[in-house]
Design an enzyme around this catalytic site. Structure first.
Site, short mmCIF file in Angstrom:
data_model
loop_
_atom_site.label_atom_id
_atom_site.label_comp_id
_atom_site.label_asym_id
_atom_site.label_seq_id
_atom_site.Cartn_x
_atom_site.Cartn_y
_atom_site.Cartn_z
N CYS A 83 0.84 -1.19 0.00
CA CYS A 83 0.00 0.00 0.00
C CYS A 83 0.88 1.25 0.00
O CYS A 83 1.89 1.31 0.68
CB CYS A 83 -0.94 0.10 1.20
SG CYS A 83 -2.05 -1.30 1.34
N ARG A 114 3.67 -0.02 -4.99
CA ARG A 114 3.52 -0.59 -3.65
C ARG A 114 2.24 -1.41 -3.52
O ARG A 114 2.01 -2.08 -2.51
CB ARG A 114 3.51 0.52 -2.61
CG ARG A 114 4.78 1.33 -2.58
CD ARG A 114 4.71 2.41 -1.53
NE ARG A 114 4.70 1.83 -0.20
CZ ARG A 114 5.77 1.70 0.57
NH1 ARG A 114 6.94 2.11 0.16
NH2 ARG A 114 5.69 1.16 1.77
N TRP A 155 -2.86 -2.79 -1.66
CA TRP A 155 -2.60 -4.21 -1.90
C TRP A 155 -3.44 -4.93 -0.85
O TRP A 155 -3.18 -4.83 0.35
CB TRP A 155 -1.11 -4.53 -1.72
CG TRP A 155 -0.76 -5.92 -2.14
CD1 TRP A 155 -0.47 -6.35 -3.38
CD2 TRP A 155 -0.66 -7.07 -1.28
NE1 TRP A 155 -0.19 -7.70 -3.38
CE2 TRP A 155 -0.30 -8.17 -2.11
CE3 TRP A 155 -0.83 -7.29 0.08
CZ2 TRP A 155 -0.12 -9.46 -1.60
CZ3 TRP A 155 -0.65 -8.59 0.58
CH2 TRP A 155 -0.30 -9.64 -0.26
N ASN A 209 -1.69 1.81 5.95
CA ASN A 209 -0.83 0.76 5.39
C ASN A 209 -0.38 -0.11 6.56
O ASN A 209 0.17 0.40 7.53
CB ASN A 209 0.39 1.42 4.71
CG ASN A 209 1.45 0.41 4.32
OD1 ASN A 209 1.14 -0.77 4.12
ND2 ASN A 209 2.69 0.85 4.19
N GLY A 210 -0.63 -1.41 6.48
CA GLY A 210 -0.24 -2.31 7.57
C GLY A 210 -1.37 -3.27 7.88
O GLY A 210 -2.31 -3.41 7.08
N GLU A 214 17.39 -17.12 -9.01
CA GLU A 214 16.91 -15.75 -9.24
C GLU A 214 16.35 -15.59 -10.66
O GLU A 214 15.29 -14.99 -10.85
CB GLU A 214 18.07 -14.77 -8.98
CG GLU A 214 17.80 -13.32 -9.32
CD GLU A 214 16.56 -12.73 -8.67
OE1 GLU A 214 16.02 -13.32 -7.73
OE2 GLU A 214 16.12 -11.66 -9.14
N LYS A 228 12.54 -14.46 -11.57
CA LYS A 228 12.26 -13.32 -12.46
C LYS A 228 11.30 -13.73 -13.57
O LYS A 228 10.34 -13.05 -13.86
CB LYS A 228 13.60 -12.85 -13.04
CG LYS A 228 13.81 -11.43 -13.20
CD LYS A 228 14.17 -10.61 -11.97
CE LYS A 228 13.34 -10.82 -10.74
NZ LYS A 228 13.84 -10.23 -9.55
N GLU A 278 7.69 -14.34 -12.19
CA GLU A 278 6.90 -13.19 -11.73
C GLU A 278 6.49 -12.25 -12.85
O GLU A 278 5.43 -11.66 -12.79
CB GLU A 278 7.58 -12.45 -10.57
CG GLU A 278 8.84 -11.70 -10.90
CD GLU A 278 9.39 -10.93 -9.70
OE1 GLU A 278 10.60 -10.85 -9.58
OE2 GLU A 278 8.60 -10.41 -8.89
N HIS A 323 17.13 -37.49 -9.88
CA HIS A 323 16.49 -38.04 -8.69
C HIS A 323 14.98 -37.82 -8.72
O HIS A 323 14.33 -37.88 -7.68
CB HIS A 323 17.13 -37.43 -7.44
CG HIS A 323 18.59 -37.76 -7.36
ND1 HIS A 323 19.05 -39.01 -7.02
CD2 HIS A 323 19.67 -37.03 -7.67
CE1 HIS A 323 20.37 -39.02 -7.09
NE2 HIS A 323 20.78 -37.83 -7.48
N LYS A 365 5.59 -4.03 -4.43
CA LYS A 365 7.03 -3.85 -4.32
C LYS A 365 7.55 -3.98 -2.90
O LYS A 365 8.64 -4.47 -2.67
CB LYS A 365 7.39 -2.46 -4.88
CG LYS A 365 8.86 -2.14 -4.92
CD LYS A 365 9.55 -2.87 -6.04
CE LYS A 365 11.03 -2.59 -6.10
NZ LYS A 365 11.72 -3.61 -6.92
C1 F6R Z 1 11.35 -10.15 -6.79
C2 F6R Z 1 11.44 -9.26 -5.66
C3 F6R Z 1 11.13 -9.79 -4.32
C4 F6R Z 1 11.93 -9.03 -3.24
C5 F6R Z 1 11.46 -9.47 -1.85
C6 F6R Z 1 12.27 -8.79 -0.77
O1 F6R Z 1 11.71 -9.52 -7.97
O2 F6R Z 1 11.71 -8.10 -5.81
O3 F6R Z 1 11.35 -11.15 -4.24
O4 F6R Z 1 13.28 -9.29 -3.41
O5 F6R Z 1 10.12 -9.15 -1.70
O6 F6R Z 1 12.15 -7.41 -0.84
P1 F6R Z 1 13.20 -6.47 -0.19
O7 F6R Z 1 14.49 -6.63 -0.92
O8 F6R Z 1 12.64 -5.10 -0.34
O9 F6R Z 1 13.35 -6.89 1.24
#
Ligand code: F6R
Length: 605
Positions: free
Chosen positions: A2, A27, A74, A98-99, A477, A481, A484, A500, A600
């Site tokens: 949020c 966010r 969110w 937010n929270g 990673e 990527k 997502e 396995h 985010k």
């Molecule tokens: C994926 C991504 C997330 C963040 C995770 C941690 O692209 O960005 O997996 O890495 O939510 O977020 P931070 O780094 O802000 O603690």
């Protein structure tokens, strides 16, 4: 999760809210809303959907005023619908939140709110409790309400009879505030403050801030005026916006050479890694007997690369723990365990809580954070900031590689602090690290070639990514990527594990991306690739330039990575994997920067 914004002054609050919400939309983007206060009347416009939908609605409704609050959501409590969108209103109170309020059911019961609430949210309950306590003194009502709340909150509140004023209070969830040329503003993060000013402050927890056209005042919960610790945004504001790229993700991938330079160069003195500016004493790096990295998602994947580096080069044990699982696995950390918390936003609640727990156990701590003054940075004994600048695309790219850059520096400084490396070895390592930006630039020049590689998996339903050791760490990673941003199911698999069980899933319809960058693992990795090729899989291979592949066989798609020392090959390979994910998403016509269901900043457990 949020985004919140509040503004009071002389400007057009509707426009200011909508512009700010666009900047904060990363966010959370389930619904959005604004409330404007004018002459004792509060007008709320809100709806499920994106900020652009809210903008359209505002064009019809035309709310007016110079004092307002806005929110992009969110969803946590309550589905995605107009009623659950913020702001929420109860009596004379209008607020955004937010929270998560954990005890909202108890509060609903205690203040007999059943039947009086119009949404399913925990946030509306807070508005109702505030209304219950409000007798003309906002500070007193906020103080009394906050003492009843359990959970996390960043609240911005307007009272109908407090013209032009916005009050804010927070626990855990962030709020930053600033004075503008004609008023004052608050927000969840500096992204929405930057268009107004470079001077801002991070609101401390359990303080009340009052915004008025005359500026900002802050009080502690006992009502005493509290001093404000002003900070300066050190982003290059001219770097804002998409810079001509269709999506932030592409822009942020392209920025990596520059932000890696900015992250490493100030921390190299006379050819050696140096954390004097961060005040990190060598003892903390020399004395620890083990390391525990805590982080989530991409940041955790950076930690896995750090583990390989530190174990191989320093010879001490490193655990990488998903912060969301840390507390549930009876963590064993003590004064001999150096805890490294990694977080782009610096606000991820699981990482923050795990860090706080480790500190209580006496562990020394360093956090690697991108956002200045964020909660994790403040909760940590030491902090090393990545200089990635604002990362707006939900999928993390430049934050990840700058986290890696810091982990290389930590490894080298640790080797120096422990007297493990000769001067020559340190120089060699640091010179290679300094070569990373130019090597990445070479990969980025091949963008169109990588775009064609991405085309080979565009229509796949499932993709496997295989490699060993460091290659496996970066594929975790790469796979995240791809999942997502493209919604293709993908799995990174340690190639030795395939036999396995998982190899049963390999068919000619399952493309496999293989990364082979480690000399000592090459022949084993190539054999594993042969095994999937024999089962019909089409393989996209990333391998070092000049590498021979004597084993023969057909290679439908090969990308030759610019050569670096093996320990650094993760850098060019990561850029290729990021670009593959990006182009698949782009070519599928998806909203690359805002993948479905995500946000985010993850401030709920
Ligand atoms: C994926 C991504 C997330 C963040 C995770 C941690 O692209 O960005 O997996 O890495 O939510 O977020 P931070 O780094 O802000 O603690």
């Amino acid at each position: 999760m949020c985004g919140i914004i509040g503004y009071t002054g002389k400007g057009n609050a509707q426009k200011i809210m909508l512009d700010a919400l666009e900047l904060l939309e990363y966010r959370g983007y389930d619904s959005a809303g604004i409330a404007l206060l004018k002459e004792g009347q509060t007008q709320i416009v809100k709806r499920a959907g994106r900020v652009k939908d809210l903008r359209n609605l505002c064009a019809e409704v035309k709310p007016e005023g110079t004092c307002g609050i806005g929110h992009t959501r969110w969803a946590t409590h309550g589905g995605v619908c107009d009623e659950n969108a913020h702001p929420h209103r109860f009596g004379r109170i209008t607020l955004i939140h937010n929270g998560i309020i954990e005890n909202y059911r108890e509060l609903t019961e205690k203040y007999a709110l059943e039947g009086a609430l119009v949404s399913e949210t925990d946030s509306e309950v807070v508005a109702a409790v505030l209304e219950h306590f409000y007798a003309g003194d906002p500070y007193s009502a906020i103080r009394r309400t906050v003492l009843k709340l359990k959970g996390t909150f960043a609240l911005a509140i307007m009272f109908d009879d407090q013209p032009d004023k916005i009050y804010a209070v927070r626990n855990v969830s962030p709020i930053v505030a600033a004075v503008t040329k004609d008023g004052a503003v608050l927000s969840s993060d500096v992204a929405a403050i930057v268009p107004f000013t470079a001077d801002y402050f991070v609101m401390p927890e359990f303080h009340v801030v009052c915004l008025s056209p005359g500026g900002v005042e802050m009080f502690d919960l006992s009502g005493d005026k509290a001093p404000i610790d002003w900070q300066k945004v050190d982003w290059d504001v001219s770097r804002g916006g998409k810079g001509g790229y269709p999506f932030y993700m592409e822009k942020e991938i392209m920025e990596q050479p520059q932000v890696i330079r900015e992250t490493i160069l100030p921390r190299i003195k006379d050819g050696r890694p140096d954390f004097t500016a961060e005040g990190i004493p060598d003892e903390i790096l020399a004395a620890c007997k083990r390391i525990c990295v805590i982080a989530c998602g991409t940041a955790m994947h950076a930690g896995l690369v750090g583990k390989s580096l530190i174990q191989a080069m320093i010879g001490i044990h490193v655990d990488v723990v998903m912060a969301s699982e840390f507390m549930y696995n009876d963590p064993v950390v003590d004064k001999d365990t150096l805890v490294i918390a990694i977080s782009q936003s610096g606000e991820t609640i699981d990482t923050l809580e795990a860090l706080k727990f480790a500190r209580k156990c006496g562990s020394p701590s360093i956090s690697i954070v991108n956002v200045k003054g964020a909660s994790i940075a403040r909760a940590s004994e030491h902090v090393i900031y990545t200089c990635a600048g604002p990362e707006i695309a939900v999928a993390s790219t430049k934050a990840y590689t700058t986290q890696l850059a810091v982990l290389y520096l930590i490894t080298a400084r640790m080797a120096v602090a422990r007297g493990l490396w000769s001067g020559e070895k340190v120089t060699e390592f640091i010179e290679e690290l300094q070569r990373v930006p130019q090597v990445m630039e070479r990969v980025l020049e091949d963008k169109e070639e990588i775009h064609r590689l991405a085309g080979t998996i565009l229509n796949a339903r499932d993709v496997f990514m295989i490699g060993r050791g460091l290659d496996y760490s970066i594929l975790l990673e790469g796979s995240l990527k791809l999942k997502e941003v493209s919604y293709i199911h993908s799995e990174a698999y340690a190639s030795g594990e395939l036999k396995h069980g998982t190899i049963a899933l390999i068919t000619e319809d399952t493309p496999v991306i293989a990364v082979v960058t480690q000399d000592k693992l090459k022949s084993k990795e190539l054999s594993n690739i042969r095994e999937v090729q024999s089962r019909g899989a089409r393989v996209v291979l990333l391998i070092k330039e000049h590498e021979t592949m004597d084993e023969g066989g057909e290679w439908s798609c090969v990308y030759r990575l610019p050569q670096m020392a093996d320990a650094f090959m993760v850098m060019p390979a990561s850029v290729v994997l990021q670009l593959i994910a990006y182009f698949v998403s782009l070519d599928k016509g998806l909203d690359v920067d805002k993948p479905r269901n995500l946000a985010k900043v993850v401030t709920v457990e």
